[in-house]
Design a protein around this motif. Structure first.
Motif, PDB file in Angstrom:
ATOM      1  N   SER A 536       0.871  -1.177   0.000  1.00 46.17           N
ATOM      2  CA  SER A 536       0.000   0.000   0.000  1.00 46.17           C
ATOM      3  C   SER A 536       0.902   1.219   0.000  1.00 46.17           C
ATOM      4  O   SER A 536       2.119   1.102   0.093  1.00 46.17           O
ATOM      5  N   TYR A 537       0.320   2.403  -0.096  1.00 42.95           N
ATOM      6  CA  TYR A 537       1.107   3.598  -0.387  1.00 42.95           C
ATOM      7  C   TYR A 537       1.057   4.604   0.760  1.00 42.95           C
ATOM      8  O   TYR A 537       1.012   5.816   0.547  1.00 42.95           O
ATOM      9  N   LEU A 538       1.080   4.105   1.995  1.00 36.13           N
ATOM     10  CA  LEU A 538       0.868   4.960   3.157  1.00 36.13           C
ATOM     11  C   LEU A 538       2.133   5.679   3.627  1.00 36.13           C
ATOM     12  O   LEU A 538       2.047   6.744   4.236  1.00 36.13           O
ATOM     13  N   ASN A 539       3.295   5.057   3.428  1.00 41.79           N
ATOM     14  CA  ASN A 539       4.534   5.601   3.994  1.00 41.79           C
ATOM     15  C   ASN A 539       4.382   5.847   5.497  1.00 41.79           C
ATOM     16  O   ASN A 539       4.717   6.911   6.023  1.00 41.79           O
ATOM     17  N   TRP A 540       3.905   4.825   6.186  1.00 39.29           N
ATOM     18  CA  TRP A 540       3.596   4.930   7.615  1.00 39.29           C
ATOM     19  C   TRP A 540       4.858   4.657   8.424  1.00 39.29           C
ATOM     20  O   TRP A 540       5.415   3.553   8.379  1.00 39.29           O
ATOM     21  N   THR A 541       5.322   5.648   9.150  1.00 40.85           N
ATOM     22  CA  THR A 541       6.488   5.512  10.003  1.00 40.85           C
ATOM     23  C   THR A 541       6.201   6.163  11.347  1.00 40.85           C
ATOM     24  O   THR A 541       5.205   6.872  11.524  1.00 40.85           O
ATOM     25  N   SER A 542       7.096   5.967  12.296  1.00 42.67           N
ATOM     26  CA  SER A 542       6.941   6.590  13.609  1.00 42.67           C
ATOM     27  C   SER A 542       7.078   8.099  13.539  1.00 42.67           C
ATOM     28  O   SER A 542       6.681   8.814  14.470  1.00 42.67           O
ATOM     29  N   GLU A 543       7.611   8.621  12.437  1.00 45.38           N
ATOM     30  CA  GLU A 543       7.745  10.057  12.279  1.00 45.38           C
ATOM     31  C   GLU A 543       6.418  10.721  11.937  1.00 45.38           C
ATOM     32  O   GLU A 543       6.252  11.920  12.152  1.00 45.38           O
ATOM     33  N   ASN A 544       5.482   9.969  11.352  1.00 40.23           N
ATOM     34  CA  ASN A 544       4.204  10.573  10.978  1.00 40.23           C
ATOM     35  C   ASN A 544       3.005   9.875  11.606  1.00 40.23           C
ATOM     36  O   ASN A 544       1.866  10.214  11.293  1.00 40.23           O
ATOM     37  N   GLY A 545       3.270   8.908  12.492  1.00 38.83           N
ATOM     38  CA  GLY A 545       2.171   8.202  13.141  1.00 38.83           C
ATOM     39  C   GLY A 545       2.567   7.657  14.496  1.00 38.83           C
ATOM     40  O   GLY A 545       3.541   6.895  14.607  1.00 38.83           O
ATOM     41  N   ASP A 546       1.848   8.057  15.522  1.00 40.64           N
ATOM     42  CA  ASP A 546       2.170   7.604  16.874  1.00 40.64           C
ATOM     43  C   ASP A 546       1.970   6.107  17.046  1.00 40.64           C
ATOM     44  O   ASP A 546       2.560   5.498  17.938  1.00 40.64           O
ATOM     45  N   ALA A 547       1.129   5.507  16.209  1.00 45.15           N
ATOM     46  CA  ALA A 547       0.796   4.087  16.377  1.00 45.15           C
ATOM     47  C   ALA A 547       1.508   3.191  15.380  1.00 45.15           C
ATOM     48  O   ALA A 547       1.181   2.011  15.262  1.00 45.15           O
ATOM     49  N   ALA A 548       2.502   3.716  14.667  1.00 45.58           N
ATOM     50  CA  ALA A 548       3.196   2.912  13.653  1.00 45.58           C
ATOM     51  C   ALA A 548       3.880   1.698  14.268  1.00 45.58           C
ATOM     52  O   ALA A 548       3.791   0.581  13.733  1.00 45.58           O
TER      53      ALA A 548
END
Length: 628
Positions: A536-548
């Motif tokens: 998927s194309y979320l680029n989910w990291t701890s830098e942009n998400g507290d729950a990554a």
């Protein structure tokens, strides 16, 4: 690879996966709200949709005239991107791939329980780690006999080819044992698959053994996905040890040699795809001469084409759909409502089927480009009930989880209870005051507005309406939302490159279990700048998400507990809920609705409509068509 005395042999009919059984009890189906069929991988709501049939044609919905064994079935499809099984991630391509190529198991008629296909028999060792498959006597389209070595080669391509988009399905989800190498990239250690180390062995021409790293209760379900299709050994040279008998582009676009009931006749990209009967198909007689798919994206064009009877079966775009024309006469053994739809504008009354799908449609966010307060404001503003009722005309139900209700832990009751008790953004309608306050707390105002671009699938009037609703609601929350459209292939390419902000897509089940959906929320697999193709194309990291990290740890828990035991199932269920809640917190996906699969067809063809896995998992070889 295994002690033969420890192997228990069973008749190879249906998988015993708990998730599949649960769905079968609940009842299932296919096809989305703007007419596009679903099932397997990325899907959009907005194209004309192809309604395919399956291996047995028993609908008996009427019609006159003699069956024409050489008739060409006429369908509608959306943009096809490739005929290479390991490169395909979209349902439009899978419609065609499923009929050209073959997997060891499959979902007959798009239902949710696997049956044998290219494999004639199998066994599983007592420890649940070693699978032994025996192949049917089958022939590839180039005349070569299908061998166990072909399976090994095909799966090695899935793991190692630079063209593969679903290597994680083999290496992580199915978990075939393999070795990895560690390399340094930009100062970080990265583990990658070591080519040639898959624990697979062709023990004879017709038998192979596969060693899993850990038990996986949905193994037979996973390998029914089209990426696991079998092609001739060495046909292309995109992995180590093979020069290739043809150039890759030739295989992927004009000569995709498989062993299915049809061969590719021609593909005019953006216009049509044609396949013709393969007379040496091992699965028996093919009951028609071939299939023609017309590639169409616009609702008006789709409806005109169907009303001129150029399509035998099709989806009805939502803008042309009238729920008052449905007459349900019975419910079949698979839980599908059966009846009629019409009259339509050409005077015909169509055959009709509807059933719940394993599909979720969502807004996705590039979390590196859209900051968290804006994503959460979207969640507060979304009025799912309005969207489902007014835009999609109740052809589905509101979605709050990525996992569809039928396979959510505890089923629909568990799904609903979790939403009622825990959903943080309000489940009854828009919360525009909360959205506005959230944005003001983040420093935004009427004079300092956030700017985002929403990209939707080209040709979808329904998603255009959704975008307009969201844009108007978000305006009062200090967000300017620009709307653009793109062809499906362009949208997904831009997604893989990290060049989307907010977009709309959907996911149809590859196998009927929550982890098939929730893998899209595993943060490491959402990074668009890595070497691996993102799922998927979320680029989910701890830098942009507290729950990554929470989501990452939960996915690891899923991988560590894939076995069939109750203890493992409980651990997975807990991890599933954790991942859904992590997504609620950081809003990578804003889930909007789960679609109802509706099929429409004229009397001249007979087929059973597809089940919850969708028509892209069903073959056309059993569909008959009568002369008019």
């Amino acid at each position: 690879m295994t002690d033969r005395n420890s192997v228990s042999r069973r008749r190879f009919l249906k998988s015993a996966g708990g998730a599949a059984a649960a769905v079968a009890i609940a009842g299932c189906s296919s096809q989305n709200q703007d007419g596009n069929t679903t099932g397997g991988g990325e899907t959009t709501s907005g194209s004309g949709g192809n309604e395919s049939g399956g291996n047995e044609s028993t609908s008996g919905e009427g019609g006159s005239g003699e069956v024409d064994p050489d008739a060409t079935l006429q369908y509608i499809n959306s943009s096809v991107t490739t005929f290479d099984p390991v490169a395909s991630t979209d349902e439009a391509s899978n419609h065609v791939i499923t009929n050209i190529h073959q997997t060891l198991t499959h979902y007959p008629q798009g239902t949710t329980q696997t049956e044998s296909l290219l494999a004639s028999d199998y066994s599983v060792s007592d420890d649940g780690l070693t699978y032994t498959f025996t192949l049917n006597d089958a022939t590839h389209h180039n005349g070569d006999t299908v061998t166990a070595s072909d399976v090994v080669y095909s799966w090695e391509r899935l793991a190692a080819s630079s063209n593969s988009r679903r290597s994680s399905f083999l290496l992580d989800v199915l978990g075939v044992e393999h070795e990895t190498t560690t390399t340094n990239e930009d100062g970080e250690e990265v583990e990658a698959y070591e080519p040639g180390t898959l624990a697979m062995e062709a023990t004879s021409e017709t038998e192979l053994e596969i060693q899993l790293a850990s038990q996986f209760g949905s193994a037979l379900d996973m390998i029914a996905y089209s990426s696991f299709s079998v092609i001739p050994e060495g046909i292309v040279g995109d992995i180590e040890g093979y020069d290739g008998e043809m150039e890759y582009n030739q295989f992927a676009t004009s000569n995709p040699v498989g062993c299915g009931p049809y061969q590719l006749e021609g593909w005019e990209q953006g216009t049509s795809v044609d396949i013709t009967r393969f007379d040496d198909y091992y699965g028996g007689d093919v009951e028609n001469g071939g299939v023609h798919w017309q590639i169409m994206e616009e609702a008006d064009a789709i409806w005109t084409y169907a009303m001129e009877r150029n399509a035998d079966a099709f989806g009805i775009p939502t803008s042309k759909y009238d729920p008052s024309k449905i007459s349900v006469e019975r419910t079949d053994d698979a839980g599908r409502e059966r009846g009629t739809y019409g009259e339509v504008r050409n005077g015909a009354t169509l055959n009709y089927s509807a059933v719940s799908e394993l599909v979720t449609y969502y807004l996705g966010f590039n979390m590196a480009a859209v900051e968290k307060p804006v994503r959460q404001a979207f969640a507060h503003a979304a009025d799912r009930n309005l969207i489902v009722q007014e835009v999609f005309k109740n052809r589905g139900v509101p979605a709050y989880h990525l996992t569809p209700p039928a396979i959510y832990p505890g089923g629909k009751q568990g799904y609903d209870s979790h939403v009622e008790e825990s959903y943080p953004y309000g489940a009854q309608g828009s919360q525009l005051d909360q959205a506005r306050q959230l944005m003001e707390d983040a420093g935004y105002s009427q004079d300092n507005r956030a700017e985002v671009t929403f990209t939707m699938y080209e040709g979808s009037s329904a998603w255009g309406d959704v975008a307009s609703i969201m844009r108007d609601q978000l305006a009062s929350a200090h967000i300017n939302m620009n709307i653009e459209s793109a062809p499906f292939a362009t949208l997904t390419q831009r997604g893989r490159q990290g060049n989307l902000e907010v977009y709309t897509l959907g996911w149809g089940a590859d196998y009927p279990a929550p982890d098939n959906f929730l893998q899209l929320l595993n943060p490491p697999q959402t990074i668009t700048s890595g070497d691996e193709a993102p799922i998927s194309y979320l680029n989910w990291t701890s830098e942009n998400g507290d729950a990554a990290q929470q989501a990452t740890d939960a996915w690891q828990k899923v991988l560590e507990n894939k076995g069939p035991s109750e203890e493992a199932q409980q651990a997975r269920n807990e991890a599933y809920v954790t991942m859904e809640e992590a997504n609620w917190e950081d809003v990578g996906f804003l889930n909007l609705y789960h679609s109802k699969g509706e099929s429409f067809w004229y009397d001249e063809i007979d087929y059973e409509p597809p089940g919850a896995m969708g028509s892209s998992t069903a073959m056309e070889n059993g569909i008959t068509k009568r002369s008019q």
